[in-house]
Structure formats: structure tokens, C-alpha cells
Scaffold this motif. Sequence first.
Motif, short mmCIF file in Angstrom:
data_model
loop_
_atom_site.label_atom_id
_atom_site.label_comp_id
_atom_site.label_asym_id
_atom_site.label_seq_id
_atom_site.Cartn_x
_atom_site.Cartn_y
_atom_site.Cartn_z
N CYS A 24 52.78 71.82 15.08
CA CYS A 24 52.01 71.18 16.14
C CYS A 24 51.79 72.11 17.32
CB CYS A 24 52.70 69.90 16.61
SG CYS A 24 52.51 68.56 15.45
N SER A 25 52.64 73.05 17.51
CA SER A 25 52.50 73.99 18.60
C SER A 25 52.36 75.39 18.02
CB SER A 25 53.72 73.92 19.53
OG SER A 25 53.55 74.84 20.59
N THR A 26 51.15 75.69 17.55
CA THR A 26 50.89 76.99 16.94
C THR A 26 49.78 77.68 17.70
OG1 THR A 26 49.23 76.17 15.40
CG2 THR A 26 51.53 76.12 14.66
N THR A 27 49.55 78.93 17.34
CA THR A 27 48.49 79.68 18.00
C THR A 27 47.12 79.22 17.53
OG1 THR A 27 48.59 81.43 16.33
CG2 THR A 27 49.96 81.70 18.30
N TYR A 59 48.82 77.58 26.78
CA TYR A 59 50.20 77.34 26.34
C TYR A 59 50.30 75.94 25.74
CZ TYR A 59 50.85 81.19 29.58
OH TYR A 59 50.75 82.40 30.22
N SER A 60 51.23 75.79 24.81
CA SER A 60 51.52 74.49 24.24
C SER A 60 53.04 74.35 24.10
CB SER A 60 50.87 74.34 22.86
OG SER A 60 51.22 73.12 22.27
N ILE A 61 53.54 73.19 24.46
CA ILE A 61 54.96 72.91 24.37
C ILE A 61 55.15 71.69 23.46
CG2 ILE A 61 57.05 72.31 25.64
CD1 ILE A 61 55.69 73.71 28.08
N LEU A 62 55.86 71.89 22.37
CA LEU A 62 56.17 70.84 21.39
C LEU A 62 54.93 70.21 20.77
CD1 LEU A 62 59.05 68.98 23.24
CD2 LEU A 62 59.26 70.67 21.43
N GLY A 96 57.41 76.43 16.39
CA GLY A 96 56.53 75.32 16.66
C GLY A 96 56.87 74.57 17.93
N LEU A 97 57.83 75.10 18.68
CA LEU A 97 58.24 74.45 19.93
C LEU A 97 57.44 74.96 21.11
CD1 LEU A 97 62.10 74.65 19.42
CD2 LEU A 97 60.59 72.71 18.95
N PHE A 98 57.11 76.24 21.07
CA PHE A 98 56.37 76.88 22.15
C PHE A 98 55.29 77.75 21.54
CE2 PHE A 98 55.60 80.69 24.69
CZ PHE A 98 55.16 80.12 25.87
N SER A 99 54.11 77.73 22.12
CA SER A 99 53.01 78.54 21.62
C SER A 99 52.21 79.07 22.80
CB SER A 99 52.11 77.68 20.72
OG SER A 99 51.01 78.43 20.28
N LYS A 100 51.75 80.32 22.65
CA LYS A 100 50.90 80.93 23.67
C LYS A 100 49.75 81.64 22.96
CE LYS A 100 52.00 84.90 25.74
NZ LYS A 100 52.58 85.89 26.67
#
Length: 108
Positions: A24-27, A59-62, A96-100
Motif C-alpha cells: 500500500c505504501s510503494t513507489t 511521501y506515503s506512510i502506511l 510498505g510502511l514508508f514510501s518516497k
Amino acid sequence: MRKHKFVERFLLIFLFAVMFTIQCSTTGFGPQGGIFTSTKIGIHGISNTGAKTGSACTYSILGLIAFGDASVTAAANSVGIAKVNTIDLEGLSILGLFSKQCTVIRGD
């Protein structure tokens, strides 16, 4: 004994939920690793790299919270580029917890 079954079921459901949401939190661009992703992908280039380099990131978190502006305009404005020569995408994802996801441009 009953408590043991409850804990076992909870852990099983939790494991499936984690596996289901790990991406869910991918590039979102290029190859994705389930545990770790660090990619650089060139998507546009017309000449030498240029004198200036600018970047803009999202950025994406979770997979629940996403924010940022990774547009070419934002990257160009960050360092005052008027003519864009190359555009690259750089991605980072951890479990998959943090994505940038960053747009990196070079130009003059």
C-alpha cells in the motif's frame, strides 16, 4: 486453551492483513520489493544533464497518508531551472510502511 486459539487466530489475521497491505505504501513506478525498494529510473532526456539539479518529492506512510508535490514544475522551481534537460524518478520504500517518490530534473 481458549485464549491460545484466540491469540493464534488474531496473529493469523494480523499476518494476512500485513501481507495484504504491505504494498500500500510503494513507489508506484518500476520494480517493487516487498521488503525494500530503492530505484532510479530515467524517463526523459534531450541533452547533457545541465548545470542545475532540482528535486521534488511525495511521501506515503502506511498507505494511509500521502502528501507532497513531485511535479516537474515544483522540481524546476526549487532551483530556478527554466529549460529541463532530463527527468528521473527516484523511489524508496521500506516494508510498505514508508514510501518516497522523487522527481529529479537537471537543466539550465
